[in-house]
Design an enzyme around this catalytic site. Structure first.
Site, short mmCIF file in Angstrom:
data_model
loop_
_atom_site.label_atom_id
_atom_site.label_comp_id
_atom_site.label_asym_id
_atom_site.label_seq_id
_atom_site.Cartn_x
_atom_site.Cartn_y
_atom_site.Cartn_z
N HIS A 95 0.84 -1.20 0.00
CA HIS A 95 0.00 0.00 0.00
C HIS A 95 0.87 1.24 0.00
O HIS A 95 1.82 1.36 0.78
CB HIS A 95 -0.93 0.03 1.21
N SER A 96 0.57 2.19 -0.91
CA SER A 96 1.26 3.48 -0.99
C SER A 96 2.76 3.25 -1.23
O SER A 96 3.12 2.62 -2.22
CB SER A 96 0.98 4.29 0.28
N MET A 97 3.63 3.73 -0.35
CA MET A 97 5.05 3.47 -0.52
C MET A 97 5.31 1.98 -0.64
O MET A 97 6.21 1.54 -1.39
CB MET A 97 5.84 4.03 0.67
#
Length: 265
Positions: A95-97
């Protein structure tokens, strides 16, 4: 219970054991996040899918270790750990980074052994080939108040933590470090992966549009699927059941058999 036996598992946390020969899913946290963020996912997916959550340095049981502010260096370490664990060919969820890290780890493992993950789930992050106008992000250069304002904007952090000075002293250095890592990351053009990719995004995510998420299709020669959910950057907190359903359907499309009653479940 977290399982960690030996120095080689310093990067990996296991909360629930899976079935012998079952699916394995390696989960990569977001900026400022830790392995424990994926405890509910592990609980929901076990035992048919065993979750291995990556623990970055500088947080929780690794809080005394130096932080790493480079996506490539983090990816190198994680790839080594997954090879040692025999989890290099598991499915990955980031998720995300964590989505970018999962992608970079997949690239490294493929280059080393001509193989990569069984499937890549990328959540809340635009494709690596997509850069926004204005150059790299500058959140990591803000003062503490500016960083707190960003955390309030994107969600994912308990608001009570952001009002506690002692907790902020623990949270902000880790978060700033991770924002530096992802904001200074530069995609190196590589051949696409060959594993299927599922991209997941919230329809009101300020960090990733549906079009930017759809561009992950360019990073695989395999199947691609885009799932859009109601919500912002941390849509998956409110849609956890929906997300685990997507993961389960992708990894094990055959319904489980209830051996007690002989019915499918």
């Amino acid at each position: 219970m977290t399982s960690s036996s030996g120095a080689e598992e310093i990067w990996i946390r296991r909360f629930h054991h899976g079935l012998p020969g079952g699916n394995r899913l390696v989960c990569f946290p977001h900026a400022g996040g830790s392995a424990s963020y994926y405890y509910p996912f592990s609980q929901a997916l076990a035992p048919r899918t065993e979750v291995l959550a990556v623990q970055y340095p500088g947080r929780q049981d690794r809080r005394r270790e130096p932080l790493v502010d480079s996506i490539p260096r983090l990816a190198d370490h994680i790839a080594d750990a997954l090879e040692r664990q025999g989890a290099d060919s598991a499915a990955y969820f980031g998720h995300s980074m964590g989505a970018v890290l999962a992608y970079e780890v997949a690239q490294r493992l493929r280059e080393r052994a001509a193989q990569g993950p069984a499937r890549l789930f990328v959540s809340g992050r635009r494709a690596p080939s997509r850069r926004r106008p204005g150059g790299p992000g500058r959140v990591h250069l803000r003062d503490d108040d500016g960083l707190v304002a960003e955390l309030r904007k994107v969600g994912g952090t308990d608001p009570s933590f952001l009002n506690d000075r002692e907790l902020l002293a623990e949270i902000l250095p880790v978060t700033r470090n991770d924002y530096k890592a992802i904001e200074t990351y530069v995609w190196a053009d590589r051949p696409p992966l060959d594993c299927p990719i599922t991209a997941l995004v919230g329809d009101h995510d300020p960090q990733t549009t549906s079009d930017e998420a759809a561009a992950w299709a360019e990073h695989t020669t395999g199947a691609f699927d885009l799932r859009v959910f109601p919500g912002g950057h941390f849509y998956l907190d409110a849609r956890r059941d929906d997300v685990t359903d997507v993961v389960t359907a992708a990894l094990d499309p055959t319904p489980a058999v209830n051996t007690l009653e002989g019915n499918t479940a």
